[in-house]
Design a protein around this motif. Structure first.
Motif, PDB file in Angstrom:
ATOM      1  N   MET A  91       0.696  -1.147  -0.094  1.00  0.00           N
ATOM      2  CA  MET A  91      -0.028  -0.001   0.083  1.00  0.00           C
ATOM      3  C   MET A  91       0.895   1.259  -0.041  1.00  0.00           C
ATOM      4  O   MET A  91       1.952   1.339   0.749  1.00  0.00           O
ATOM      5  CB  MET A  91      -0.653  -0.063   1.250  1.00  0.00           C
ATOM      6  N   ASP A  92       0.521   2.189  -0.655  1.00  0.00           N
ATOM      7  CA  ASP A  92       1.216   3.364  -0.538  1.00  0.00           C
ATOM      8  C   ASP A  92       0.913   3.960   0.856  1.00  0.00           C
ATOM      9  O   ASP A  92      -0.336   4.068   1.405  1.00  0.00           O
ATOM     10  CB  ASP A  92       0.406   4.411  -1.697  1.00  0.00           C
ATOM     11  N   VAL A  93       1.649   4.971   1.247  1.00  0.00           N
ATOM     12  CA  VAL A  93       1.455   5.468   2.806  1.00  0.00           C
ATOM     13  C   VAL A  93       0.589   7.134   2.714  1.00  0.00           C
ATOM     14  O   VAL A  93      -0.058   7.336   3.653  1.00  0.00           O
ATOM     15  CB  VAL A  93       2.973   5.982   3.223  1.00  0.00           C
ATOM     16  N   ASP A  94       0.265   7.405   1.556  1.00  0.00           N
ATOM     17  CA  ASP A  94      -0.417   8.648   1.429  1.00  0.00           C
ATOM     18  C   ASP A  94      -1.978   8.385   1.472  1.00  0.00           C
ATOM     19  O   ASP A  94      -2.622   9.284   1.101  1.00  0.00           O
ATOM     20  CB  ASP A  94      -0.032   9.316   0.132  1.00  0.00           C
ATOM     21  N   LEU A  95      -2.449   7.024   1.693  1.00  0.00           N
ATOM     22  CA  LEU A  95      -4.120   6.642   1.657  1.00  0.00           C
ATOM     23  C   LEU A  95      -4.775   6.924   0.345  1.00  0.00           C
ATOM     24  O   LEU A  95      -5.688   6.951   0.103  1.00  0.00           O
ATOM     25  CB  LEU A  95      -4.598   7.735   2.739  1.00  0.00           C
ATOM     26  N   GLN A  96      -3.778   7.033  -0.583  1.00  0.00           N
ATOM     27  CA  GLN A  96      -4.508   6.805  -2.111  1.00  0.00           C
ATOM     28  C   GLN A  96      -4.912   5.533  -2.442  1.00  0.00           C
ATOM     29  O   GLN A  96      -5.722   5.424  -3.297  1.00  0.00           O
ATOM     30  CB  GLN A  96      -3.521   7.425  -3.227  1.00  0.00           C
ATOM     31  N   ASP A  97      -4.339   4.591  -1.621  1.00  0.00           N
ATOM     32  CA  ASP A  97      -5.033   3.388  -1.850  1.00  0.00           C
ATOM     33  C   ASP A  97      -5.976   3.153  -0.605  1.00  0.00           C
ATOM     34  O   ASP A  97      -5.509   2.847   0.400  1.00  0.00           O
ATOM     35  CB  ASP A  97      -3.798   2.302  -1.632  1.00  0.00           C
ATOM     36  N   ASP A 194     -12.405   4.311  -6.124  1.00  0.00           N
ATOM     37  CA  ASP A 194     -12.099   5.700  -6.693  1.00  0.00           C
ATOM     38  C   ASP A 194     -10.847   6.068  -6.096  1.00  0.00           C
ATOM     39  O   ASP A 194     -10.808   5.952  -4.795  1.00  0.00           O
ATOM     40  CB  ASP A 194     -13.295   6.556  -6.487  1.00  0.00           C
ATOM     41  N   ARG A 195      -9.798   6.539  -6.763  1.00  0.00           N
ATOM     42  CA  ARG A 195      -8.628   6.668  -6.254  1.00  0.00           C
ATOM     43  C   ARG A 195      -8.734   8.128  -5.802  1.00  0.00           C
ATOM     44  O   ARG A 195      -9.080   9.366  -6.355  1.00  0.00           O
ATOM     45  CB  ARG A 195      -7.565   6.819  -7.346  1.00  0.00           C
ATOM     46  N   PRO A 196      -8.497   8.504  -4.233  1.00  0.00           N
ATOM     47  CA  PRO A 196      -8.505   9.905  -3.695  1.00  0.00           C
ATOM     48  C   PRO A 196      -7.190  10.466  -3.832  1.00  0.00           C
ATOM     49  O   PRO A 196      -6.348  10.093  -4.399  1.00  0.00           O
ATOM     50  CB  PRO A 196      -8.740   9.602  -2.291  1.00  0.00           C
ATOM     51  N   GLU A 197      -7.397  11.735  -3.675  1.00  0.00           N
ATOM     52  CA  GLU A 197      -6.160  12.620  -3.796  1.00  0.00           C
ATOM     53  C   GLU A 197      -5.255  12.279  -2.490  1.00  0.00           C
ATOM     54  O   GLU A 197      -5.625  11.619  -1.585  1.00  0.00           O
ATOM     55  CB  GLU A 197      -6.156  14.283  -3.513  1.00  0.00           C
ATOM     56  N   ARG A 198      -3.701  12.788  -2.545  1.00  0.00           N
ATOM     57  CA  ARG A 198      -2.821  12.462  -1.664  1.00  0.00           C
ATOM     58  C   ARG A 198      -3.391  12.985  -0.218  1.00  0.00           C
ATOM     59  O   ARG A 198      -3.829  14.136  -0.203  1.00  0.00           O
ATOM     60  CB  ARG A 198      -1.665  13.159  -1.897  1.00  0.00           C
ATOM     61  N   ALA A 199      -3.294  11.926   0.995  1.00  0.00           N
ATOM     62  CA  ALA A 199      -3.720  12.871   2.228  1.00  0.00           C
ATOM     63  C   ALA A 199      -2.842  13.615   2.700  1.00  0.00           C
ATOM     64  O   ALA A 199      -3.176  14.599   3.453  1.00  0.00           O
ATOM     65  CB  ALA A 199      -3.982  11.420   3.329  1.00  0.00           C
TER      66      ALA A 199
HETATM   67 MG    MG Z   1       0.377   8.946  -4.223  1.00  0.00          MG
END
Ligand code: MG
Ligand code: UDP
Length: 329
Positions: A91-97, A194-199
């Motif tokens: 998983m990416d750490v930015d919560l985009q996943d 749906d992919r959100p923006e970077r947190a």
């Molecule tokens: Mg990202």
């Protein structure tokens, strides 16, 4: 049953706490044992300090600290090497996943799927440029490779232990993970999101990194760019024969006409350009052959944190021995 989350981090001090507070409750709810394996990819900020600090609050946190920045793909491979779960989710750490998908993925895994891809419903959150270049890249990949590479999913997926071991057994240094996944096969299913923006924080990828990523994908999984030159050369040769024939005929009918400087220059420059492009393509492949033949370790571990129950691990992990070594350190 144990679930491992593998999280590559490069300068992500702001994102780590947000990530842990979002993901942990969801993992708790699955009822499975779990661990969160962070991989610090040579961050220059205090990511390591933040992760080790957070492990007091979140005891299932592990950290593999790489000796320098090796890139996301190598960082993920490092995580896979040290993760001990029966299923692994990078998983990416930015919560985009979005972590909300985890229960659904776990359910599909328990129903028998070996791979559960998280597939993006749309690419709306990407810029127009990223969308269209990504689209072109996947169309090209589809045309020139034998493996089927899904276009709208990233690295977010659940993989069974068997799949992870298979991936680790691929000896290449070029870790174009989507291609490796496709080449490995296994029974796959998908969930949509749906992919959100970077947190928090900002993207670590620039145009140049993405361009090289695309080249890795193409050169790693297709030899079409190498072979196409035979045909380009053939076509140009055919044209030049026709042109020569035309010049001879013209000369016989109308006699010698000397002008032709513009034609000559453009033909010479055009052919020079075509040849240089051909040599450049060769270079792309040869450069990668050099990297592969050196067989350098894919990543080097600077330190391990939180893996104490298995003792201190080796600091150098060669990919060949990675699968065998897992569990013994
Ligand atoms: Mg990202
Ligand atoms: N990342 C990494 N090493 C790098 C670049 C990125 O481990 O050299 C990690 C980064 O910390 C993040 C993930 O890869 O967890 C995805 O990066 P990012 O969100 O910047 O990419 P984007 O979502 O913009 O494609």
């Amino acid at each position: 049953m144990k679930l491992s989350i593998v999280v590559p981090c490069y300068n992500e001090e702001e994102a780590v706490p947000v990530f842990l507070s979002a993901v942990t409750p969801i993992l708790e709810r699955t009822g499975l044992d779990y661990e969160i394996v962070f991989v610090d990819d040579g961050s220059k900020d205090s990511t390591v300090k933040v992760v080790t600090g957070m492990s007091a609050i979140y005891p299932e946190t592990r950290l593999v600290e790489l000796s320098r920045n090796f890139g996301k793909e190598a960082a993920m491979t490092a995580g896979f090497t040290y993760a001990s779960g029966d299923a692994i989710i990078p998983m990416d750490v930015d919560l985009q996943d979005p972590p909300e998908l985890i229960p659904e993925m776990v359910q599909k895994w328990q129903e028998g799927a070996k791979v559960v891809h998280a597939v993006r419903r749309s690419r709306e959150t990407d810029s127009w440029l990223k969308r269209s270049t990504a689209g072109a890249f996947y169309r090209l990949m589809e045309d020139i490779t034998d493996v089927k590479i899904p276009s709208n999913c990233g690295d977010y997926r659940l993989m069974d232990r068997a799949v992870v071991n298979a991936i680790l057994s691929f000896p290449e240094r070029n870790r174009f993970m989507k291609g490796i996944m496709a080449a490995a096969g296994f029974k796959a299913t998908q969930v949509e999101y749906d992919r959100p923006e970077r947190a928090a924080g900002h993207t670590k990828f620039n145009f140049w990194k993405l361009w090289n990523f695309a080249l890795d994908g193409i050169t790693g999984f297709s030899t079409v760019p190498l072979r196409v030159w035979t045909y380009i050369g053939g076509i140009i040769a055919l044209f030049s024969f026709a042109y020569a024939f035309w010049i001879v005929t013209k000369t016989m009918i109308w006699g010698v006409v000397t002008p032709g400087f513009a034609t000559l220059t453009s033909v010479v420059l055009f052919l020079g350009g075509v040849q240089l492009i051909g040599i450049g393509v060769l270079g792309e492949y040869i450069g990668r052959i050099v990297a592969e033949t050196k067989r350098r370790p894919l990543f080097l571990v600077g330190a391990l944190h939180g893996f104490d129950e298995r003792g201190a691990g080796p600091s150098v992990v060669h990919l060949e021995t990675a699968a065998a070594a897992r569990g013994t350190f």
